[in-house]
Design a protein around this motif. Sequence first.
Motif, PDB file in Angstrom:
ATOM      1  N   ILE A  94      -7.519  60.890  -4.055  1.00  9.68           N
ATOM      2  CA  ILE A  94      -6.398  61.790  -4.346  1.00  9.68           C
ATOM      3  C   ILE A  94      -5.957  62.482  -3.062  1.00  9.68           C
ATOM      4  CG2 ILE A  94      -5.695  63.864  -5.628  1.00  9.68           C
ATOM      5  CD1 ILE A  94      -7.664  63.134  -7.789  1.00  9.68           C
ATOM      6  N   ALA A  95      -4.657  62.637  -2.901  1.00 10.57           N
ATOM      7  CA  ALA A  95      -4.125  63.410  -1.776  1.00 10.57           C
ATOM      8  C   ALA A  95      -3.061  64.354  -2.306  1.00 10.57           C
ATOM      9  CB  ALA A  95      -3.528  62.485  -0.723  1.00 10.57           C
ATOM     10  N   VAL A  96      -2.951  65.516  -1.682  1.00  8.91           N
ATOM     11  CA  VAL A  96      -1.929  66.485  -2.092  1.00  8.91           C
ATOM     12  C   VAL A  96      -1.007  66.738  -0.906  1.00  8.91           C
ATOM     13  CG1 VAL A  96      -1.508  68.832  -2.931  1.00  8.91           C
ATOM     14  CG2 VAL A  96      -3.524  67.579  -3.712  1.00  8.91           C
ATOM     15  N   LEU A  97       0.288  66.583  -1.122  1.00  8.33           N
ATOM     16  CA  LEU A  97       1.262  66.779  -0.043  1.00  8.33           C
ATOM     17  C   LEU A  97       2.309  67.783  -0.503  1.00  8.33           C
ATOM     18  CD1 LEU A  97       1.383  63.150  -0.460  1.00  8.33           C
ATOM     19  CD2 LEU A  97       1.208  63.753   1.928  1.00  8.33           C
ATOM     20  N   ALA A  98       2.483  68.857   0.267  1.00  4.72           N
ATOM     21  CA  ALA A  98       3.435  69.901  -0.136  1.00  4.72           C
ATOM     22  C   ALA A  98       4.749  69.772   0.618  1.00  4.72           C
ATOM     23  CB  ALA A  98       2.835  71.274   0.112  1.00  4.72           C
ATOM     24  N   ALA A  99       5.852  69.973  -0.076  1.00  4.68           N
ATOM     25  CA  ALA A  99       7.195  70.004   0.516  1.00  4.68           C
ATOM     26  C   ALA A  99       7.919  71.180  -0.121  1.00  4.68           C
ATOM     27  CB  ALA A  99       7.922  68.692   0.229  1.00  4.68           C
ATOM     28  N   GLU A 110      10.508  71.481  -2.021  1.00  5.64           N
ATOM     29  CA  GLU A 110      10.947  71.345  -3.411  1.00  5.64           C
ATOM     30  C   GLU A 110       9.814  71.056  -4.381  1.00  5.64           C
ATOM     31  OE1 GLU A 110      12.214  69.544  -0.904  1.00  5.64           O
ATOM     32  OE2 GLU A 110      14.398  69.544  -0.957  1.00  5.64           O
ATOM     33  N   LYS A 111       8.719  70.491  -3.885  1.00 10.41           N
ATOM     34  CA  LYS A 111       7.719  69.972  -4.821  1.00 10.41           C
ATOM     35  C   LYS A 111       6.381  69.770  -4.134  1.00 10.41           C
ATOM     36  CE  LYS A 111       9.010  65.437  -3.425  1.00 10.41           C
ATOM     37  NZ  LYS A 111       9.849  64.308  -3.477  1.00 10.41           N
ATOM     38  N   ILE A 112       5.366  69.604  -4.963  1.00  7.44           N
ATOM     39  CA  ILE A 112       4.047  69.242  -4.452  1.00  7.44           C
ATOM     40  C   ILE A 112       3.732  67.865  -5.026  1.00  7.44           C
ATOM     41  CG2 ILE A 112       1.592  69.807  -4.515  1.00  7.44           C
ATOM     42  CD1 ILE A 112       2.601  72.792  -4.853  1.00  7.44           C
ATOM     43  N   THR A 113       3.416  66.950  -4.147  1.00  2.00           N
ATOM     44  CA  THR A 113       3.134  65.593  -4.598  1.00  2.00           C
ATOM     45  C   THR A 113       1.626  65.373  -4.658  1.00  2.00           C
ATOM     46  OG1 THR A 113       5.163  64.788  -3.584  1.00  2.00           O
ATOM     47  CG2 THR A 113       3.479  63.138  -4.054  1.00  2.00           C
ATOM     48  N   ILE A 114       1.156  64.894  -5.811  1.00  2.00           N
ATOM     49  CA  ILE A 114      -0.242  64.470  -5.884  1.00  2.00           C
ATOM     50  C   ILE A 114      -0.229  62.946  -5.912  1.00  2.00           C
ATOM     51  CG2 ILE A 114      -2.447  64.691  -7.088  1.00  2.00           C
ATOM     52  CD1 ILE A 114      -1.364  67.069  -8.575  1.00  2.00           C
ATOM     53  N   ARG A 115      -0.943  62.356  -4.964  1.00  2.00           N
ATOM     54  CA  ARG A 115      -0.934  60.901  -4.862  1.00  2.00           C
ATOM     55  C   ARG A 115      -2.316  60.345  -5.179  1.00  2.00           C
ATOM     56  NH1 ARG A 115       0.261  59.376   0.835  1.00  2.00           N
ATOM     57  NH2 ARG A 115      -1.980  59.617   0.967  1.00  2.00           N
ATOM     58  N   ALA A 116      -2.344  59.330  -6.015  1.00  2.00           N
ATOM     59  CA  ALA A 116      -3.600  58.634  -6.306  1.00  2.00           C
ATOM     60  C   ALA A 116      -3.502  57.239  -5.713  1.00  2.00           C
ATOM     61  CB  ALA A 116      -3.812  58.552  -7.815  1.00  2.00           C
ATOM     62  N   THR A 117      -4.482  56.887  -4.901  1.00  2.00           N
ATOM     63  CA  THR A 117      -4.460  55.572  -4.268  1.00  2.00           C
ATOM     64  C   THR A 117      -5.702  54.796  -4.695  1.00  2.00           C
ATOM     65  OG1 THR A 117      -3.295  56.499  -2.387  1.00  2.00           O
ATOM     66  CG2 THR A 117      -4.323  54.353  -2.057  1.00  2.00           C
ATOM     67  N   ALA A 118      -5.464  53.640  -5.299  1.00  2.00           N
ATOM     68  CA  ALA A 118      -6.578  52.841  -5.812  1.00  2.00           C
ATOM     69  C   ALA A 118      -6.692  51.530  -5.051  1.00  2.00           C
ATOM     70  CB  ALA A 118      -6.372  52.560  -7.292  1.00  2.00           C
ATOM     71  N   LYS A 119      -7.924  51.097  -4.873  1.00  2.00           N
ATOM     72  CA  LYS A 119      -8.186  49.822  -4.214  1.00  2.00           C
ATOM     73  C   LYS A 119      -8.892  48.930  -5.228  1.00  2.00           C
ATOM     74  CE  LYS A 119      -9.442  48.386   0.388  1.00  2.00           C
ATOM     75  NZ  LYS A 119      -9.866  48.782   1.700  1.00  2.00           N
ATOM     76  N   ALA A 120      -8.399  47.701  -5.375  1.00  2.00           N
ATOM     77  CA  ALA A 120      -9.031  46.777  -6.321  1.00  2.00           C
ATOM     78  C   ALA A 120      -8.759  45.348  -5.878  1.00  2.00           C
ATOM     79  CB  ALA A 120      -8.491  47.017  -7.729  1.00  2.00           C
ATOM     80  N   GLU A 121      -9.315  44.399  -6.645  1.00  2.00           N
ATOM     81  CA  GLU A 121      -9.157  42.988  -6.260  1.00  2.00           C
ATOM     82  C   GLU A 121      -7.719  42.532  -6.414  1.00  2.00           C
ATOM     83  OE1 GLU A 121     -11.680  43.310  -9.265  1.00  2.00           O
ATOM     84  OE2 GLU A 121     -12.282  44.588  -7.576  1.00  2.00           O
ATOM     85  N   THR A 122      -7.037  43.075  -7.428  1.00  2.00           N
ATOM     86  CA  THR A 122      -5.658  42.645  -7.638  1.00  2.00           C
ATOM     87  C   THR A 122      -4.742  43.861  -7.692  1.00  2.00           C
ATOM     88  OG1 THR A 122      -5.820  42.811 -10.025  1.00  2.00           O
ATOM     89  CG2 THR A 122      -6.418  40.679  -9.068  1.00  2.00           C
ATOM     90  N   VAL A 123      -3.446  43.593  -7.456  1.00  2.00           N
ATOM     91  CA  VAL A 123      -2.452  44.663  -7.516  1.00  2.00           C
ATOM     92  C   VAL A 123      -2.444  45.277  -8.913  1.00  2.00           C
ATOM     93  CG1 VAL A 123       0.034  45.158  -7.438  1.00  2.00           C
ATOM     94  CG2 VAL A 123      -0.977  43.666  -5.726  1.00  2.00           C
ATOM     95  N   LYS A 124      -2.528  44.414  -9.922  1.00  2.00           N
ATOM     96  CA  LYS A 124      -2.482  44.880 -11.307  1.00  2.00           C
ATOM     97  C   LYS A 124      -3.610  45.870 -11.590  1.00  2.00           C
ATOM     98  CE  LYS A 124      -1.819  44.192 -15.985  1.00  2.00           C
ATOM     99  NZ  LYS A 124      -2.504  45.430 -16.366  1.00  2.00           N
TER     100      LYS A 124
END
Length: 413
Positions: A210-215, A217-231
């Motif tokens: 998880i990453a939190v980025l503030a701007a 207008e908004k605060i963005t919470i980003r979830a980044t997943a790593k797996a064998e396939t895009v799906k």
Amino acid sequence: MNAEVITAGTELLLGDVIDTNAPYLSGKLSQCGIDVYYRTTVGDNKERLVRALETAAGRSNLIIITGGLGPTVDDITRYAVSEFAKKNLVRNEKSLLKIRGFFDVRGIKMPESNIIQSMFPEGSLILENRNGTAPGFITEGKGVIIAALPGVPWEMEEMFQNALMPVLEKKGIAGRGALVSRTVEIAGVSESLVNDRIKDLFEKSINPSIAVLAAPEKITIRATAKAETVKKAADMADELITRLAAMFPDNIYGINGEKPQQALGRIFTNKNMTISTAESCTAGMIAAALTEIPGSTAYYMGGINSYSNESKTDILGVKSEVIEKYGAVSGQCAEEMAESCARLFKTDAAVSVTGIAGPGGGSREKPVGLVFMGFYVNGKTDVMKFNFPGSRDIIRRQASSNAIFEMVKRVRG
Ligand code: ATP
Ligand code: MG
């Protein structure tokens, strides 16, 4: 497998041209499971480019260079790669024919200088350029794979996707896993409150991370997943984003980058509702944002940029007593602005904004950043008061985006 992106071009170092190739490649490489640990930008200088290649070779397995493949004297990439990999430049007759053909169909004689574009380090695999003359190439040297792509972004992107990616996949370099990011954007709460609320999840989450980025207008919470396939990676990221979004039920500004004006468009279209705007300190920014959306003509009826007090009374129809008694920057004025606007444009909804954007014009009672908004929806009006921090530009941006976001909250559901 980890890659390094080198973008070549003195114009990039001077700041004349914004480097869009490096972020493009970073995004694409990470999506197909190749980590990018370093990015370097070098001017059009052979010695420095060779040195950058040496450095990159010491820490990465794959180097992708963009730029400097053209026919002019400042195009030195092929010479630098040839020197680095200790492979002579040899002519590829098929490439030369293709380049000649490019000029033939335009009825121009190929300038001699273009011959260089058919020369590649010995043993290179040539990458076709469907959008220009300069082919790219892949070669190996000092234990690393080097791919050279053109600098022109649309040539580079096309070549990356259609010529380089298939080779990386065939070599088993790409496609060994996928990285997918999803986001939820939050507004109306502070960054520290966001952090507090997601703290437990945040600390436990390694994959997805998880990453939190503030701007402003908004605060963005980003979830980044790593797996064998895009799906699979997408599913993992989506699942976490759904959980995160549920923690802020009243403050969701958007999911995966959807702007509030897009959400507003969706809702107003579905509900067959119309809206108009009355703007003082934002002077048309809300109108501009709403009409960014294709099809806004179906629900956006128009707006009044009522910057002066006279335009508020004479055009919009705000009672002058209201302005005299409470001032133009007041909840009462915002309320009248929204109601008058809805009446004038015969809309189901109307949003109004009046405030002090600064840097001058503030007082103790009414400081810079004080903004009132009126929200008229189906016969009912409510008013909100904000105190936005920051510069004039940031205050106006926040006012505009919050007005749209707050309207969305009132009509969704
Ligand atoms: P050409 O055959 O046009 O000379 P080239 O492969 O030699 O192509 P460059 O000369 O380095 O590439 O750049 C061509 C154009 O692409 C220039 O307008 C340059 O500003 C732009 N460009 C180069 N690198 C980048 C980059 N990293 N990001 C965005 N634009 C770039
Ligand atoms: Mg060039």
